[in-house]
Scaffold this motif. Structure first.
Motif, short mmCIF file in Angstrom:
data_model
loop_
_atom_site.label_atom_id
_atom_site.label_comp_id
_atom_site.label_asym_id
_atom_site.label_seq_id
_atom_site.Cartn_x
_atom_site.Cartn_y
_atom_site.Cartn_z
N VAL A 228 0.87 -1.19 0.00
CA VAL A 228 0.00 0.00 0.00
C VAL A 228 0.90 1.23 0.00
O VAL A 228 1.85 1.30 0.78
CB VAL A 228 -0.89 0.08 1.26
CG1 VAL A 228 -1.85 1.28 1.14
CG2 VAL A 228 -1.66 -1.19 1.46
N ARG A 229 0.59 2.18 -0.86
CA ARG A 229 1.38 3.40 -0.91
C ARG A 229 0.50 4.60 -1.21
O ARG A 229 -0.65 4.44 -1.58
CB ARG A 229 2.50 3.27 -1.94
CG ARG A 229 2.07 2.60 -3.24
CD ARG A 229 3.24 2.41 -4.17
NE ARG A 229 2.98 1.40 -5.19
CZ ARG A 229 3.81 1.14 -6.19
NH1 ARG A 229 4.94 1.80 -6.31
NH2 ARG A 229 3.53 0.22 -7.08
N ARG A 231 0.80 6.89 -3.52
CA ARG A 231 0.44 7.09 -4.92
C ARG A 231 0.65 5.77 -5.64
O ARG A 231 1.30 4.86 -5.12
CB ARG A 231 1.19 8.24 -5.57
CG ARG A 231 2.66 8.04 -5.72
CD ARG A 231 3.33 9.23 -6.43
NE ARG A 231 4.75 9.24 -6.15
CZ ARG A 231 5.57 10.24 -6.42
NH1 ARG A 231 5.12 11.34 -7.00
NH2 ARG A 231 6.85 10.17 -6.13
N ALA A 232 0.15 5.70 -6.86
CA ALA A 232 0.05 4.40 -7.52
C ALA A 232 1.39 3.87 -8.00
O ALA A 232 1.51 2.69 -8.31
CB ALA A 232 -0.93 4.49 -8.69
N VAL A 339 -1.74 -2.59 -4.45
CA VAL A 339 -3.11 -2.51 -3.98
C VAL A 339 -3.77 -1.27 -4.56
O VAL A 339 -3.20 -0.20 -4.55
CB VAL A 339 -3.12 -2.46 -2.44
CG1 VAL A 339 -4.48 -2.09 -1.91
CG2 VAL A 339 -2.67 -3.80 -1.88
N GLY A 340 -4.97 -1.44 -5.08
CA GLY A 340 -5.69 -0.31 -5.67
C GLY A 340 -5.47 -0.20 -7.15
O GLY A 340 -6.25 0.44 -7.84
N GLY A 341 -4.38 -0.78 -7.66
CA GLY A 341 -4.13 -0.71 -9.10
C GLY A 341 -3.76 0.70 -9.53
O GLY A 341 -3.27 1.49 -8.72
N VAL A 342 -3.98 0.98 -10.79
CA VAL A 342 -3.62 2.28 -11.34
C VAL A 342 -4.89 3.05 -11.67
O VAL A 342 -5.98 2.48 -11.76
CB VAL A 342 -2.72 2.15 -12.59
CG1 VAL A 342 -1.42 1.46 -12.24
CG2 VAL A 342 -3.44 1.41 -13.72
N ALA A 343 -4.71 4.35 -11.85
CA ALA A 343 -5.83 5.19 -12.24
C ALA A 343 -6.30 4.80 -13.63
O ALA A 343 -5.59 4.10 -14.37
CB ALA A 343 -5.42 6.65 -12.22
N ALA A 347 -8.07 -1.14 -13.23
CA ALA A 347 -6.99 -1.12 -12.24
C ALA A 347 -5.72 -1.73 -12.82
O ALA A 347 -4.61 -1.33 -12.47
CB ALA A 347 -7.42 -1.87 -10.99
N GLN B 436 -13.56 -3.62 -5.26
CA GLN B 436 -13.48 -2.17 -5.03
C GLN B 436 -14.85 -1.51 -5.09
O GLN B 436 -15.73 -1.92 -5.84
CB GLN B 436 -12.55 -1.54 -6.06
CG GLN B 436 -11.13 -2.09 -5.94
CD GLN B 436 -10.14 -1.36 -6.82
OE1 GLN B 436 -10.48 -0.87 -7.87
NE2 GLN B 436 -8.91 -1.30 -6.36
N ARG B 616 -12.52 4.62 -7.91
CA ARG B 616 -12.56 3.27 -7.33
C ARG B 616 -11.86 3.35 -5.98
O ARG B 616 -10.79 3.95 -5.86
CB ARG B 616 -11.79 2.27 -8.20
CG ARG B 616 -12.42 1.94 -9.54
CD ARG B 616 -11.71 0.72 -10.15
NE ARG B 616 -10.27 0.86 -10.04
CZ ARG B 616 -9.53 1.47 -10.94
NH1 ARG B 616 -10.06 1.97 -12.03
NH2 ARG B 616 -8.23 1.58 -10.78
N VAL B 626 -8.57 7.44 -9.26
CA VAL B 626 -9.52 8.14 -10.12
C VAL B 626 -9.66 7.32 -11.40
O VAL B 626 -8.69 7.13 -12.14
CB VAL B 626 -9.04 9.56 -10.43
CG1 VAL B 626 -10.09 10.28 -11.27
CG2 VAL B 626 -8.79 10.32 -9.14
#
Lengths: 350, 749
Positions: A228-229, A231-232, A339-343, A347, B436, B616, B626
């Protein structure tokens, strides 16, 4: 920058001898961390011995596992088919760290030896026992958003920033070194130190002791790294987790779990590992293991968020390693680790 | 076909990507030596002593300047060109470098070491030892010992900071629906990729001192004036040069310590001096957007008519600057609210001076307002777009003036279509994609459509080419490109035969490039100069017996495709160059200017837009991404859709940074910037930046100028934060009221 001597040597023995005879001498490989710190006035070595020309640039089969020369670049290691397939956690950790340009320069021996990102360490006007023993710790009582939950001391609450180190710890890698007293092998989880009253010593390496290779032992289970960070891409972990999981039929044979960015070393959670062994993998089991892992966490003023975040991350890392949840991207890539993937609409880019 | 309105490639693009564009630190000046700065480890107190002995003896060192031996400076003027510089609400800091032992913030320059190489200067700077008599600094807004209520923003009586219209208190008390929310935003830094740099060279011209200054500035004339007054020189004895600025975003305009230090150092050593600031220094001397704590109070009817709005801000500045982030800039004009009040309280802290940053006031103030409006929509169970339409302002609610041009309804309608607003499930926490949460949010955006006065000079050469010049700035905004387009049209020449020059205080003056005013300001000046030179050429032609236009009246003549022709008989005429060559003139020159007029008293000038976001949220880790950003903008007529697109998506990307990750922390005990590099101060990476769909209405503003064009530098940044924050609420059901929305904010501990 302070004046310094620069030297290249032909052999590892010469390099070790050169650094050993100068108390303020040090090795330099990729220089991606060290040179920054010299420019910031944090480090002022009198001698830099450049080891980037030494012949430790191979990735070879070794005792059923893989030996990675210390001079192999982070990029070369991360994209090696052998490592990506057999030790995806290593590729994922490398690719989820830094930037392409930095990974191209940074070496495998140097990466685990990078210094903390504690901001007080990087400003020579601030008190920091790691930078200047005896000056105090400004992070205690200061802005300690990225600091340690485990193993800290009254002298230092810094964390270790390497993603790679977390994966290597979970895989029980071995570090081969050459020092003034000859070669030795160090179990990776023993490489880094807790700060105690000597936080300026990050590792157990002696002065003049050079890492020559990192050995990944034979391993037939699954490994995975999650991070987890803020920014992506191109950011240090707030919390990370590496898992090396071996199944025994429908139960867990052995699970090794290391947490990153929560201590001055990759934090192996042995109590949680013991709890997992021999059990049928389920989400409640993983949650119990995560609770056990964080039971001893000691948050500071600004980092308590790492506890729920870390617990959630560890549960997910176990679920994804075990296959109870899908990986977020192809194994061995930054997308699996991030985590969260990219914008953007997906993802993981399609 | 006019050149304006076309997507011309950036004319300086090749220079920039090949490294041939010369930035301030790159000027080769013979005999150049280098300065390195020693800064304060403490935030408040006095320097007891500075031991420079070791530094003086270090190799290559020429001088060490401290407050003990630095030249004395004259004070910063009260006002320059109507802008308040000193005092509460003023734009800059009045403390000048190395003038006393007083310490007002950590990171304050305390000494400059000058040496023959940059590396030697830096090393010698590390040998300087400072003894402090420290005092407890004021570092927290709420507890600050000195708080003020500035009357105006920059001394502008049109922009009062403490305002009451109607009876907001009474109307709030009487409102059937009301809410009061507190929003907080962090300090952020502009962090342009080019750090600050100055090169100063002194010489004697006609026996008098003359200063040439290469500086990273977007305000040539103000800097020239500040240097002249501070150093006790006539303005004409200061020459400021800056043909390229590597990004500014509000920095590089209003803080002068870096240039003054360089000029002082050059004077002391008698050689040209360069000081190039490091990234970590930018967090001390380059300015920042201050933190805010904003209280929004809204009263409304059940039907969703907002009857009262209060917007009260607590923000901060330094000890010697009165800069006040004008957070009510959107609240004061956006909705048809009869009872409106806002106040700005300023805490003077022992921190570096703030300054404008992209959308000063609008970005964080508009964020708070547009989040509060979203919260009200939830409270009223109304669609957020519908609530905004119900309170649509057909005239400026504060001044009562009509808008110069406003088509915001079209922006809402188009934006909701682009994002798929009506296909979403409006219930919070109702949409998912894999593990998500998914959410949609929107916000209104705006930016004042300012215009100022500027001058330009146009030259037509005997070879038929032309040059137009004005002392404006290229900040990456596309100034070289669009002013070439505007000049080409006004000169009736193809763009490849016209050059535009800027970035030099010796050129006809243009104001500081800020407040999204450059296009609307310099464009008409370039047109005026072009017309003036054509008029001069016409008068030359009609008096020349050899010319086919001999004896015609000026009114009968038109300029078309590089020729002067008779309007009635376009076949009769000749090329510009032919007229000059026959007159044996190498060129013909005219200077003229343009300024706004009484239209400014009649109309309220603003750009508008609507921003829609899809996010998400990975709730377990607090990670927000975004997925989509759509913006529809009413910004007048575009001079160049390609550079405009870049400006706007750049603004939106900066808005993503302000929303999700950007924050500067100062140590709460000693005031040192804790995060001071671009690895730990996060700006959006490509992986944080989604596809951005940008559309514009391209409707000319009929009143701003003949070009119908407004500035677009900032509007992309405004609105983005609220659209994303509101989308996070829709995704999660959680209202986050503190920027940036870093992962820890979603963790419940």
């Amino acid at each position: 920058m302070h004046p310094f001597q620069y030297q290249r040597t032909e052999t590892a023995d010469q390099a070790v001898a050169a650094v050993a005879q100068d108390p303020a001498g040090t090795f330099i490989a990729g220089g991606t961390s060290h040179v920054d710190l010299m420019k910031e006035g944090v480090l002022h070595p009198s001698l830099l011995v450049d080891v980037s020309g030494l012949p430790f640039k191979q990735i070879t089969a070794h005792e059923g596992g893989v030996r990675i020369g210390a001079g192999v670049s982070n990029t070369a290691a991360a994209t090696s088919a052998d490592i990506r397939q057999r030790y995806p956690a290593v590729s994922e950790a490398l690719l989820a760290g830094a930037s392409t340009q930095i990974r191209n320069m940074a070496s495998m021996g140097g990466n685990p030896l990078q210094r903390t990102r504690c901001p007080y360490f990087r400003d020579p006007t601030q008190a920091c026992n790691k930078r200047e023993p005896g000056s105090g710790c400004a992070a205690i009582g200061g802005y300690n958003h990225v600091h340690a939950l485990f193993g800290a001391s009254a002298a230092c609450v810094a964390t270790h920033p390497s993603d790679l180190a977390v994966a290597l710890s979970a895989l029980d890698a071995r570090v081969q070194t050459l020092g003034p007293d000859g070669p030795r092998t160090i179990a990776f989880p023993d490489l880094h130190r807790l700060p105690g009253d000597q936080p300026h010593r990050d590792t157990v390496l002696a002065h003049g002791e050079l890492i020559t290779s990192i050995d990944l032992p034979a391993f037939s289970g699954r490994s995975h790294y999650l991070k987890v960070r803020e920014r992506a891409s191109y950011a240090y972990a707030l919390v990370s987790c590496a898992v090396a999981l071996e199944m025994n039929g429908s139960t867990i044979g052995r699970a090794r779990v290391a947490l990153g960015a929560v201590a001055s070393k990759p934090w192996r959670v042995t109590a949680a590992e013991a709890l997992l062994a021999g059990q049928v993998p389920t989400e409640p089991l993983f949650r119990a293991a995560a609770d056990a892992a964080f039971a001893d966490a000691r948050p500071l003023e600004h980092n308590a968020y790492k506890i729920p975040m870390g617990r959630n991350l560890m549960v997910r890392a176990l679920l994804e390693t075990n296959g109870l949840q899908p990986l977020q991207g192809p194994a061995g890539t930054a997308f699996a680790a991030s985590v969260g993937g990219v914008a953007g609409q997906f993802a993981v880019p399609r | 076909m006019p050149a304006t309105g076309k997507s011309l490639d950036r004319v300086d693009g090749r220079l920039k990507v090949t490294g041939a564009a010369r930035y301030t630190a790159e000027w080769e000046v013979p005999g150049l030596v280098y300065g390195a700065v020693v800064d304060s480890a403490q935030a408040r107190g006095t320097v007891q002593s500075i031991d420079v002995a070791a530094a003086r003896q270090a190799p290559g060192v020429l001088a060490v300047l401290t407050h003990d031996n630095a030249p004395r400076l004259q004070p910063i003027p009260e006002k320059i060109g109507g802008t308040l510089f000193r005092g509460e609400g003023g734009i800059t800091e009045t403390s000048q470098p190395l003038q006393s032992a007083a310490i007002e913030y950590a990171g304050q320059p305390l000494a400059v070491v000058v040496a023959d190489t940059h590396e030697r200067a830096r090393y010698a700077a590390s040998l300087v030892r400072v003894s402090y008599a420290g005092q407890e600094p004021d570092l927290a807004m709420a507890a600050a010992s000195r708080k003020t209520l500035p009357e105006t923003f920059l001394g502008n009586n049109e922009e009062k900071l403490q305002v009451t219209v109607g009876d907001p208190t009474g109307a709030l008390a009487a409102a059937p629906v009301k809410l009061e929310r507190v929003y907080e935003s962090a300090i952020t830094h502009h962090n342009p990729i080019e750090t600050l740099a100055s090169i100063a060279r002194w010489e004697k011209r006609n026996g008098a001192d003359f200063l040439t200054l290469y500086d990273t500035t977007r305000g040539l004339e103000i800097l020239q004036e500040i240097m002249a007054t501070s150093l006790g020189l006539p303005k004409e004895s200061v020459h400021v040069i800056c043909p390229f600025v590597g990004g500014a975003f509000g920095a590089k305009g209003w803080l002068y310590a870096p240039a003054l230090l360089t000029a002082m150092a050059a004077r002391v050593v008698g050689r040209p001096v360069k000081i190039e600031w490091r990234r970590q220094d930018m967090f001390a001397v380059a300015g920042h957007r201050p933190a805010t704590r904003q209280t929004l109070s809204l009263g409304a009817t059940r039907a969703g008519n907002i009857t009262a709005l209060r917007h009260d801000t607590l923000t901060h500045s330094s000890q010697s600057s009165g800069y006040t982030e004008p957070c009510a800039r959107v609240s004061r004009m956006m909705y048809a609210v009869p009872n409106l009040g806002f106040a700005h309280q300023l805490a003077h802290l022992h921190l570096p001076s703030p300054c404008p940053m992209r959308g000063p006031g609008e970005t964080v103030g508009g964020w708070a307002l547009e989040c509060a409006i979203d919260e009200l929509a939830t409270e009223l169970n109304l669609d957020p777009v519908e609530l905004r339409l119900r309170n649509y302002a057909d005239k400026n609610p504060e001044t009562g003036k009509p808008w110069s041009s406003k088509h915001l309804r079209e922006c809402y309608a188009r934006g909701r279509k682009l994002i798929g607003w009506d296909e979403r499930n409006p219930r919070p926490r109702s949409m998912r994609e894999g593990s998500q949460l998914v959410g949609y949010g929107m916000a209104t955006t705006m930016y004042p459509a300012g215009r100022k006065e500027a001058q330009a000079r146009a030259t037509i050469f005997a070879d038929g080419r032309a040059l137009v010049q004005s002392a404006t700035h290229e900040l990456g905004n596309g100034a070289y490109t669009i002013f070439r387009q505007i000049s080409a049209d006004a000169l009736a020449l193809p763009v490849d035969r016209v050059r535009f020059e800027l970035g030099d205080s010796a050129l006809p003056p243009a104001p500081t490039s800020g407040g999204s005013t450059t296009t609307a300001t310099v464009g008409p000046a370039a047109q005026a100069a072009a017309r003036a030179v054509l008029a001069a050429l016409i008068s030359l032609a009609v008096r020349d017996a050899q010319s086919p236009l001999f004896g015609a009246t000026a009114e009968a003549i038109d300029a078309r495709e590089g020729r002067l022709v008779l309007k009635a008989q376009p076949g009769t005429g000749e090329e510009y160059g032919a007229i000059l060559r026959r007159a044996r003139l190498p060129s013909i020159v005219a200077t003229d200017g343009a300024k706004p007029g009484e239209e400014r008293d009649k109309y309220s000038f603003y750009s508008f837009g609507a921003v829609f976001a899809q996010v998400r949220v990975d709730e377990a880790s607090g990670s927000i991404r975004v997925a989509r950003l759509c913006g529809v903008y009413d910004v007048g007529r575009l001079m160049n859709p390609k550079t405009a697109h870049s400006q706007i998506i750049g603004g939106m990307a900066m808005g993503v940074g302000a929303t999700l990750m950007e924050a500067t922390h100062y140590d709460a005990r000693n005031g040192r910037a804790v995060v001071r590099n671009l690895a730990d101060y996060h700006v959006p990476s490509m992986a944080d930046t989604p596809d951005m769909q940008v559309e514009w209405l391209n409707i000319p503003d009929p009143h701003i100028s003949e070009l119908g064009a407004r500035g677009i530098g900032e509007i992309g940044c405004v609105g983005t934060a609220a659209a994303i924050t509101n989308a996070v609420f829709h995704a999660t059901g959680q209202r986050l009221r503190s920027l940036p929305l870093t992962p820890d904010k979603l963790m419940r501990t």
